[in-house]
Design an enzyme around this catalytic site. Sequence first.
Site, PDB file in Angstrom:
ATOM      1  N   ASP A  13       0.814  -1.229   0.000  1.00  0.00           N
ATOM      2  CA  ASP A  13       0.000   0.000   0.000  1.00  0.00           C
ATOM      3  C   ASP A  13       0.841   1.270   0.000  1.00  0.00           C
ATOM      4  O   ASP A  13       0.417   2.303   0.528  1.00  0.00           O
ATOM      5  CB  ASP A  13      -0.966   0.046   1.218  1.00  0.00           C
ATOM      6  CG  ASP A  13      -1.795  -1.206   1.316  1.00  0.00           C
ATOM      7  OD1 ASP A  13      -2.289  -1.657   0.271  1.00  0.00           O
ATOM      8  OD2 ASP A  13      -1.928  -1.746   2.428  1.00  0.00           O
ATOM      9  N   LYS A  16       2.224   2.199  -5.078  1.00  0.00           N
ATOM     10  CA  LYS A  16       2.894   1.669  -6.282  1.00  0.00           C
ATOM     11  C   LYS A  16       2.071   1.929  -7.543  1.00  0.00           C
ATOM     12  O   LYS A  16       2.605   2.164  -8.605  1.00  0.00           O
ATOM     13  CB  LYS A  16       3.132   0.155  -6.147  1.00  0.00           C
ATOM     14  CG  LYS A  16       4.134  -0.198  -5.071  1.00  0.00           C
ATOM     15  CD  LYS A  16       4.311  -1.692  -4.955  1.00  0.00           C
ATOM     16  CE  LYS A  16       3.093  -2.393  -4.436  1.00  0.00           C
ATOM     17  NZ  LYS A  16       2.747  -2.120  -3.036  1.00  0.00           N
ATOM     18  N   ASN A  38      -5.137  -9.981  -4.353  1.00  0.00           N
ATOM     19  CA  ASN A  38      -4.906  -9.446  -3.010  1.00  0.00           C
ATOM     20  C   ASN A  38      -4.356  -8.021  -3.117  1.00  0.00           C
ATOM     21  O   ASN A  38      -4.430  -7.248  -2.177  1.00  0.00           O
ATOM     22  CB  ASN A  38      -3.936 -10.334  -2.199  1.00  0.00           C
ATOM     23  CG  ASN A  38      -2.683 -10.716  -2.963  1.00  0.00           C
ATOM     24  OD1 ASN A  38      -2.567 -10.519  -4.165  1.00  0.00           O
ATOM     25  ND2 ASN A  38      -1.719 -11.287  -2.254  1.00  0.00           N
ATOM     26  N   GLY A  40      -4.186  -4.126  -4.554  1.00  0.00           N
ATOM     27  CA  GLY A  40      -5.160  -3.121  -4.954  1.00  0.00           C
ATOM     28  C   GLY A  40      -4.417  -1.862  -5.325  1.00  0.00           C
ATOM     29  O   GLY A  40      -3.820  -1.216  -4.468  1.00  0.00           O
ATOM     30  N   HIS A  41      -4.359  -1.563  -6.598  1.00  0.00           N
ATOM     31  CA  HIS A  41      -3.632  -0.377  -7.052  1.00  0.00           C
ATOM     32  C   HIS A  41      -4.625   0.710  -7.442  1.00  0.00           C
ATOM     33  O   HIS A  41      -5.402   0.528  -8.367  1.00  0.00           O
ATOM     34  CB  HIS A  41      -2.737  -0.727  -8.238  1.00  0.00           C
ATOM     35  CG  HIS A  41      -1.566  -1.557  -7.845  1.00  0.00           C
ATOM     36  ND1 HIS A  41      -0.712  -2.148  -8.738  1.00  0.00           N
ATOM     37  CD2 HIS A  41      -1.098  -1.881  -6.616  1.00  0.00           C
ATOM     38  CE1 HIS A  41       0.225  -2.808  -8.070  1.00  0.00           C
ATOM     39  NE2 HIS A  41       0.008  -2.665  -6.797  1.00  0.00           N
ATOM     40  N   THR A 128      -6.156 -11.288   2.988  1.00  0.00           N
ATOM     41  CA  THR A 128      -7.233 -10.614   2.248  1.00  0.00           C
ATOM     42  C   THR A 128      -8.358 -11.604   1.930  1.00  0.00           C
ATOM     43  O   THR A 128      -9.343 -11.227   1.318  1.00  0.00           O
ATOM     44  CB  THR A 128      -6.687 -10.025   0.929  1.00  0.00           C
ATOM     45  OG1 THR A 128      -6.148 -11.104   0.151  1.00  0.00           O
ATOM     46  CG2 THR A 128      -5.615  -8.992   1.176  1.00  0.00           C
ATOM     47  N   GLN A 222       2.184  -5.815  -3.255  1.00  0.00           N
ATOM     48  CA  GLN A 222       2.564  -5.956  -1.829  1.00  0.00           C
ATOM     49  C   GLN A 222       3.889  -5.223  -1.550  1.00  0.00           C
ATOM     50  O   GLN A 222       4.179  -4.251  -2.226  1.00  0.00           O
ATOM     51  CB  GLN A 222       2.643  -7.432  -1.404  1.00  0.00           C
ATOM     52  CG  GLN A 222       1.275  -8.133  -1.373  1.00  0.00           C
ATOM     53  CD  GLN A 222       0.880  -8.738  -2.707  1.00  0.00           C
ATOM     54  OE1 GLN A 222       1.695  -9.340  -3.385  1.00  0.00           O
ATOM     55  NE2 GLN A 222      -0.370  -8.593  -3.086  1.00  0.00           N
ATOM     56  N   THR A 297      -7.619  -1.008   0.054  1.00  0.00           N
ATOM     57  CA  THR A 297      -8.310  -0.930  -1.241  1.00  0.00           C
ATOM     58  C   THR A 297      -9.118  -2.201  -1.475  1.00  0.00           C
ATOM     59  O   THR A 297     -10.190  -2.161  -2.069  1.00  0.00           O
ATOM     60  CB  THR A 297      -7.273  -0.840  -2.400  1.00  0.00           C
ATOM     61  OG1 THR A 297      -6.151  -0.106  -1.953  1.00  0.00           O
ATOM     62  CG2 THR A 297      -7.844  -0.196  -3.622  1.00  0.00           C
ATOM     63  N   ARG A 303      -6.034   0.849   8.121  1.00  0.00           N
ATOM     64  CA  ARG A 303      -4.626   0.419   8.188  1.00  0.00           C
ATOM     65  C   ARG A 303      -4.004   0.864   9.501  1.00  0.00           C
ATOM     66  O   ARG A 303      -4.338   1.928  10.023  1.00  0.00           O
ATOM     67  CB  ARG A 303      -3.848   1.025   7.020  1.00  0.00           C
ATOM     68  CG  ARG A 303      -4.318   0.467   5.691  1.00  0.00           C
ATOM     69  CD  ARG A 303      -3.527   1.058   4.523  1.00  0.00           C
ATOM     70  NE  ARG A 303      -4.094   0.571   3.276  1.00  0.00           N
ATOM     71  CZ  ARG A 303      -4.226   1.302   2.170  1.00  0.00           C
ATOM     72  NH1 ARG A 303      -3.823   2.552   2.148  1.00  0.00           N
ATOM     73  NH2 ARG A 303      -4.747   0.788   1.093  1.00  0.00           N
ATOM     74  N   LEU A 329       2.836  10.126  -0.596  1.00  0.00           N
ATOM     75  CA  LEU A 329       1.922  10.715   0.401  1.00  0.00           C
ATOM     76  C   LEU A 329       2.635  11.709   1.310  1.00  0.00           C
ATOM     77  O   LEU A 329       2.320  11.825   2.496  1.00  0.00           O
ATOM     78  CB  LEU A 329       1.244   9.599   1.228  1.00  0.00           C
ATOM     79  CG  LEU A 329       0.234   8.797   0.413  1.00  0.00           C
ATOM     80  CD1 LEU A 329       0.611   7.329   0.389  1.00  0.00           C
ATOM     81  CD2 LEU A 329      -1.175   8.954   0.968  1.00  0.00           C
ATOM     82  N   SER A 411       5.805  12.310  -4.247  1.00  0.00           N
ATOM     83  CA  SER A 411       4.378  12.470  -4.509  1.00  0.00           C
ATOM     84  C   SER A 411       3.767  13.379  -3.464  1.00  0.00           C
ATOM     85  O   SER A 411       3.898  13.153  -2.261  1.00  0.00           O
ATOM     86  CB  SER A 411       3.703  11.101  -4.490  1.00  0.00           C
ATOM     87  OG  SER A 411       2.321  11.271  -4.657  1.00  0.00           O
ATOM     88  N   GLY A 413       0.419  14.503  -3.675  1.00  0.00           N
ATOM     89  CA  GLY A 413      -1.038  14.480  -3.837  1.00  0.00           C
ATOM     90  C   GLY A 413      -1.411  13.297  -4.699  1.00  0.00           C
ATOM     91  O   GLY A 413      -0.547  12.694  -5.346  1.00  0.00           O
TER      92      GLY A 413
HETATM   93  P1  IMP Z   1      -2.712 -12.601   1.540  1.00  0.00           P
HETATM   94  O1  IMP Z   1      -1.756 -12.078   0.519  1.00  0.00           O
HETATM   95  O2  IMP Z   1      -4.151 -12.314   1.214  1.00  0.00           O
HETATM   96  O3  IMP Z   1      -2.471 -14.045   1.855  1.00  0.00           O
HETATM   97  O4  IMP Z   1      -2.451 -11.812   2.912  1.00  0.00           O
HETATM   98  C1  IMP Z   1      -1.247 -11.974   3.671  1.00  0.00           C
HETATM   99  C2  IMP Z   1      -0.799 -10.658   4.273  1.00  0.00           C
HETATM  100  O5  IMP Z   1      -0.395  -9.771   3.234  1.00  0.00           O
HETATM  101  C3  IMP Z   1      -1.897  -9.918   5.053  1.00  0.00           C
HETATM  102  O6  IMP Z   1      -1.284  -9.213   6.123  1.00  0.00           O
HETATM  103  C4  IMP Z   1      -2.448  -8.937   4.043  1.00  0.00           C
HETATM  104  O7  IMP Z   1      -3.060  -7.828   4.642  1.00  0.00           O
HETATM  105  C5  IMP Z   1      -1.168  -8.556   3.315  1.00  0.00           C
HETATM  106  N1  IMP Z   1      -1.389  -8.100   1.933  1.00  0.00           N
HETATM  107  C6  IMP Z   1      -1.645  -8.849   0.851  1.00  0.00           C
HETATM  108  N2  IMP Z   1      -1.761  -8.073  -0.239  1.00  0.00           N
HETATM  109  C7  IMP Z   1      -1.559  -6.821   0.167  1.00  0.00           C
HETATM  110  C8  IMP Z   1      -1.517  -5.562  -0.517  1.00  0.00           C
HETATM  111  O8  IMP Z   1      -1.684  -5.440  -1.730  1.00  0.00           O
HETATM  112  N3  IMP Z   1      -1.269  -4.480   0.272  1.00  0.00           N
HETATM  113  C9  IMP Z   1      -1.045  -4.580   1.604  1.00  0.00           C
HETATM  114  N4  IMP Z   1      -1.060  -5.711   2.273  1.00  0.00           N
HETATM  115  C10 IMP Z   1      -1.318  -6.827   1.558  1.00  0.00           C
END
Ligand code: IMP
Length: 426
Positions: A13, A16, A38, A40-41, A128, A222, A297, A303, A329, A411, A413
């Site tokens: 988060d 990216k 998992n 979210g961009h 997620t 991630q 996201t 968070r 940010l 960045s 904004g």
């Molecule tokens: P999973 O990838 O859904 O198995 O989650 C494992 C860990 O990675 C958890 O703590 C999630 O919150 C974190 N996680 C997975 N994808 C993201 C992402 O895109 N951003 C932030 N945390 C993530």
Amino acid sequence: MKSIVVVGSQWGDEGKGKVTDYLAQVADVVVRSQGGNNAGHTILFDNQKFALRSIPSGIFNPQIKNVMANGMVINPKQMLEELDGLIARGITNFQLFVSNRAHIVLPYHEALDGAFEQFKGDKKIGTTKRGIGPAYADKANRIGIRIGDFVNPHVFKEVLAETLNIKNMELKMLGLPQFSFAEIYNEYTEYAKRIAPYVCDTSLLLEAELKKGSKVLFEGAQGVMLCLDHGTYPYVTSSSPTGASVPLNCGIAPSYIQDVLGICKAYTTRVGEGPFPTELHNDLADYIREKGHEYGTVTQRPRRVGYLDCVALNYARRISGINHLAIMLFDVLTGIEKLKICYAYELDGQVINTIPATNYDYSRVKPLYIELDGWQEDITKVTTFAELPANAQKYLRTIEELTGVKIALLSIGPDRKQTIQLEELF
Ligand code: IMP
């Protein structure tokens, strides 16, 4: 430089999506190499907001080849929903290539993800619940289903029957509902038909593009601290979001990877469980969470928020070969009287500069801080480093001094235009 890897240098988060979108304006190819939905961009441009999950961020530009590489685990149903959502909003002219070696995520993966979290109780990972861990586990266990097999109805029938047999036994042992072969097969062969036109050997495509000198942007998902090998295991994701993982996850030679841009928030956030030494539980955390819209996201979870942690950032730099930084940010910190940056930890009376391997140790470290004066001036319209308030400049220079890495992007904004480029990248 011709190719660049964008990695999250914290716990995900970091922004990216925005950086990838910014660099994608000059890229020829954008690649997602690991993870799945998992991620979210969020991308903002022309007052429009797009939230991408598994589709690469170059999708908005018809000139760009978008690659979903072999290291990904792709949920076909969700991918098509995402694609349909884009098409409905006028993004109809795009180039998309899906690796025939990527794995698919099926409904039993999501069911198992949710169930494991429940079984773990207060030791849960905080996933997620998108089935990512169980899908990668099946891949390692050699009972995963690859896209190349998925888009061939005869092969899919065979491999699904074999796999579902095993998965249903597993579900039964865990006391969970089983899945019907006919239901999954009938529903998913329809998805396979729609995905088939995009499927190819993306390793060949990438090699050809890299050889001819195309600008290739590897978009991380991630963050390094969530790496299966080098993150805060077991509170991690199930793939490796590091620069080193890119060649393996894309089927290209390691020599193609030279430049790694580490994306880093001006502070730190984390979703899910696990140690977080600089975490704050006070009004400042609430202020940053609200101002920075720090809600997931994918899952909308609030968070966890804390001060910038340069020990974690240095660890990510070392593990991932980060040689440029993007600080994101930064405007969120405006209006805070005193700011702190963690430069080292103390563990059992010793000063340490790296991440301990065990959570037993990591949860006991005490952050050591440099305190800096904040700034009050609005910085959201600034276009050069020199225009920033002196205290804001000092904050950024401190990050550079603590990491030995130059800040290439800043960045201030959410909009694409609110980006100050300090070093040449692509
Ligand atoms: P999973 O990838 O859904 O198995 O989650 C494992 C860990 O990675 C958890 O703590 C999630 O919150 C974190 N996680 C997975 N994808 C993201 C992402 O895109 N951003 C932030 N945390 C993530």
